[in-house]
Design an enzyme around this catalytic site. Structure first.
Site, PDB file in Angstrom:
ATOM      1  N   ASP A  11       0.869  -1.186   0.000  1.00  0.00           N
ATOM      2  CA  ASP A  11       0.000   0.000   0.000  1.00  0.00           C
ATOM      3  C   ASP A  11       0.903   1.232   0.000  1.00  0.00           C
ATOM      4  O   ASP A  11       2.080   1.147   0.353  1.00  0.00           O
ATOM      5  CB  ASP A  11      -0.911   0.022   1.242  1.00  0.00           C
ATOM      6  CG  ASP A  11      -1.829   1.246   1.247  1.00  0.00           C
ATOM      7  OD1 ASP A  11      -2.489   1.494   0.220  1.00  0.00           O
ATOM      8  OD2 ASP A  11      -1.879   1.971   2.259  1.00  0.00           O
ATOM      9  N   SER A  12       0.314   2.362  -0.373  1.00  0.00           N
ATOM     10  CA  SER A  12       1.072   3.618  -0.338  1.00  0.00           C
ATOM     11  C   SER A  12       1.528   3.922   1.094  1.00  0.00           C
ATOM     12  O   SER A  12       2.538   4.587   1.290  1.00  0.00           O
ATOM     13  CB  SER A  12       0.201   4.753  -0.852  1.00  0.00           C
ATOM     14  OG  SER A  12      -0.954   4.873  -0.051  1.00  0.00           O
ATOM     15  N   CYS A  74      -4.377  -1.462  -2.113  1.00  0.00           N
ATOM     16  CA  CYS A  74      -4.530  -0.014  -2.292  1.00  0.00           C
ATOM     17  C   CYS A  74      -5.423   0.199  -3.508  1.00  0.00           C
ATOM     18  O   CYS A  74      -5.106  -0.292  -4.601  1.00  0.00           O
ATOM     19  CB  CYS A  74      -3.150   0.591  -2.524  1.00  0.00           C
ATOM     20  SG  CYS A  74      -3.176   2.345  -2.940  1.00  0.00           S
ATOM     21  N   THR A  76      -6.117   3.042  -5.015  1.00  0.00           N
ATOM     22  CA  THR A  76      -5.549   4.012  -5.954  1.00  0.00           C
ATOM     23  C   THR A  76      -4.558   3.315  -6.890  1.00  0.00           C
ATOM     24  O   THR A  76      -4.599   3.502  -8.107  1.00  0.00           O
ATOM     25  CB  THR A  76      -4.858   5.150  -5.163  1.00  0.00           C
ATOM     26  OG1 THR A  76      -5.769   5.599  -4.154  1.00  0.00           O
ATOM     27  CG2 THR A  76      -4.491   6.292  -6.065  1.00  0.00           C
ATOM     28  N   GLU A 159      -3.374   9.471   8.031  1.00  0.00           N
ATOM     29  CA  GLU A 159      -1.918   9.220   8.099  1.00  0.00           C
ATOM     30  C   GLU A 159      -1.255  10.096   9.174  1.00  0.00           C
ATOM     31  O   GLU A 159      -0.176   9.772   9.641  1.00  0.00           O
ATOM     32  CB  GLU A 159      -1.270   9.470   6.738  1.00  0.00           C
ATOM     33  CG  GLU A 159      -1.697   8.457   5.687  1.00  0.00           C
ATOM     34  CD  GLU A 159      -0.636   7.420   5.346  1.00  0.00           C
ATOM     35  OE1 GLU A 159       0.522   7.786   5.179  1.00  0.00           O
ATOM     36  OE2 GLU A 159      -1.000   6.222   5.247  1.00  0.00           O
ATOM     37  N   CYS A 193     -11.204   2.816  -0.108  1.00  0.00           N
ATOM     38  CA  CYS A 193      -9.830   3.215   0.184  1.00  0.00           C
ATOM     39  C   CYS A 193      -9.483   2.456   1.453  1.00  0.00           C
ATOM     40  O   CYS A 193     -10.246   2.475   2.427  1.00  0.00           O
ATOM     41  CB  CYS A 193      -9.719   4.715   0.418  1.00  0.00           C
ATOM     42  SG  CYS A 193      -8.095   5.204   1.056  1.00  0.00           S
ATOM     43  N   THR A 194      -8.332   1.784   1.419  1.00  0.00           N
ATOM     44  CA  THR A 194      -8.014   0.889   2.535  1.00  0.00           C
ATOM     45  C   THR A 194      -7.673   1.643   3.825  1.00  0.00           C
ATOM     46  O   THR A 194      -7.537   1.040   4.881  1.00  0.00           O
ATOM     47  CB  THR A 194      -6.877  -0.060   2.128  1.00  0.00           C
ATOM     48  OG1 THR A 194      -5.756   0.721   1.684  1.00  0.00           O
ATOM     49  CG2 THR A 194      -7.313  -0.990   1.018  1.00  0.00           C
ATOM     50  N   HIS A 195      -7.524   2.958   3.731  1.00  0.00           N
ATOM     51  CA  HIS A 195      -7.321   3.764   4.941  1.00  0.00           C
ATOM     52  C   HIS A 195      -8.624   4.019   5.703  1.00  0.00           C
ATOM     53  O   HIS A 195      -8.615   4.217   6.921  1.00  0.00           O
ATOM     54  CB  HIS A 195      -6.757   5.140   4.584  1.00  0.00           C
ATOM     55  CG  HIS A 195      -5.302   5.161   4.276  1.00  0.00           C
ATOM     56  ND1 HIS A 195      -4.746   4.571   3.181  1.00  0.00           N
ATOM     57  CD2 HIS A 195      -4.267   5.738   4.957  1.00  0.00           C
ATOM     58  CE1 HIS A 195      -3.440   4.780   3.182  1.00  0.00           C
ATOM     59  NE2 HIS A 195      -3.127   5.484   4.246  1.00  0.00           N
TER      60      HIS A 195
HETATM   61  N1  DGL Z   1      -5.005   3.353   0.806  1.00  0.00           N
HETATM   62  C1  DGL Z   1      -5.035   3.816  -0.536  1.00  0.00           C
HETATM   63  C2  DGL Z   1      -6.279   3.362  -1.269  1.00  0.00           C
HETATM   64  O1  DGL Z   1      -6.856   2.351  -0.939  1.00  0.00           O
HETATM   65  C3  DGL Z   1      -4.837   5.265  -0.837  1.00  0.00           C
HETATM   66  C4  DGL Z   1      -4.087   6.133   0.003  1.00  0.00           C
HETATM   67  C5  DGL Z   1      -3.353   7.227  -0.719  1.00  0.00           C
HETATM   68  O2  DGL Z   1      -3.958   8.221  -1.190  1.00  0.00           O
HETATM   69  O3  DGL Z   1      -2.152   7.083  -0.813  1.00  0.00           O
HETATM   70  O4  DGL Z   1      -6.677   4.000  -2.219  1.00  0.00           O
END
Ligand code: DGL
Length: 276
Positions: A11-12, A74, A76, A159, A193-195
């Site tokens: 992931d990012s 992720c 994205t 984050e 989004c996994t966040h």
């Molecule tokens: N966790 C990422 C996702 O699922 C994105 C986070 C980012 O913008 O870097 O899209």
């Protein structure tokens, strides 16, 4: 000689840990290597070229560590880089390795969560603008209407550890209002989004109780289990030593460990991955 052949999870930043948590719970027998590109996160507002380049660099690094299979945990990266990596980069550089994403497995089941046939998708700008969810959901559930909302401020809030602080409420309410104003019939909301699972309780508080919130962790874990059952050669190739290691592209690994433990709900002791 290192004979480990772990499953790579990428992931990012920290978000992929919400997916890894589910994968690790369902499939504890494998070895895992988690890589968070925290030095260059967030990816959400970056260009197609940049997301592809960063994701490919991280995938190559995971391959170099011995991973035959990498999961892009992720949205994205799955929306902006996966297709090119699968169809062009892998073919020329690593034809025996595999990279999987999170969008398709989610699209395959999402229609089962709605009675009204109207769902909302919350994601980063990159994921929303790519239109990937519209295309993929339409392929599996053509009768389901999809509304999207980009939430560009959520990842930076998460984050930076603000996800449970009062300051986050304003931005949670704002994006929830925006998606709900698109249709009163939405009865399922996908956190694409996994966040975002870190904001779950705040999102729940601003949503009418009949709207279900869908996180991707268990969906992706089930899909990976199914993939491994169907790809016996890959499954045989993966080592099963029940280990898991964490890597970050930020040289301050203590900072990574602190936040990663919140996402993973378990102990994290990371190492620095020198990718660039
Ligand atoms: N966790 C990422 C996702 O699922 C994105 C986070 C980012 O913008 O870097 O899209």
């Amino acid at each position: 000689m290192n004979t480990k052949k772990p499953i790579g999870i990428f992931d990012s930043g920290y978000g992929g840990l919400t997916v890894f948590k589910s994968i690790f719970k369902l499939l504890p027998e494998y070895d895992y290597l988690y890589l968070g590109d925290t030095a260059r996160a967030p990816y959400g507002n970056r260009s197609f070229q940049t997301i592809h380049q960063y994701t490919l660099e991280c995938v190559r690094w995971l391959f170099k560590q011995g991973c035959p299979l990498v999961v892009l945990a992720c949205n994205t990266a799955s929306a902006k880089a996966l297709r090119t990596i699968q169809q062009i980069d892998l073919k020329t550089e690593s034809p025996n390795k595999r990279v999987l994403g999170v969008i398709r497995p989610t699209a395959e089941v999402i229609g089962n969560y709605t009675k009204s046939k109207e769902i909302g998708v919350l994601g980063t700008k990159g994921t929303v603008n790519s239109g990937s969810y519209l295309i993929e959901i339409n392929r599996f559930f053509p009768d389901v209407k999809v509304y999207q909302q980009a939430c560009p401020l959520w990842v930076p809030l998460i984050e930076n550890g603000e996800f449970d602080k009062p300051g986050a409420d304003y931005f949670v309410e704002r994006y929830i209002d925006e998606i709900l104003s698109q249709s009163p019939k939405i009865d399922a909301l996908l956190l694409a989004c996994t966040h975002y699972p870190l904001l779950y309780s705040k999102i729940r508080a601003y949503l009418p109780s009949h709207i279900q919130i869908i996180s991707q962790g268990d969906i992706v874990a089930n899909s990976l289990q199914d993939y491994l059952a169907r790809h016996v050669e890959m499954d045989k190739d993966l080592s099963k030593g029940r280990t898991h290691e964490f890597f970050t592209t930020t040289d301050d690994t203590m900072d990574f460990d602190f936040y990663a433990e919140l996402f993973f709900s378990g102990k994290v002791k990371s190492s620095f991955a020198e990718i660039i």
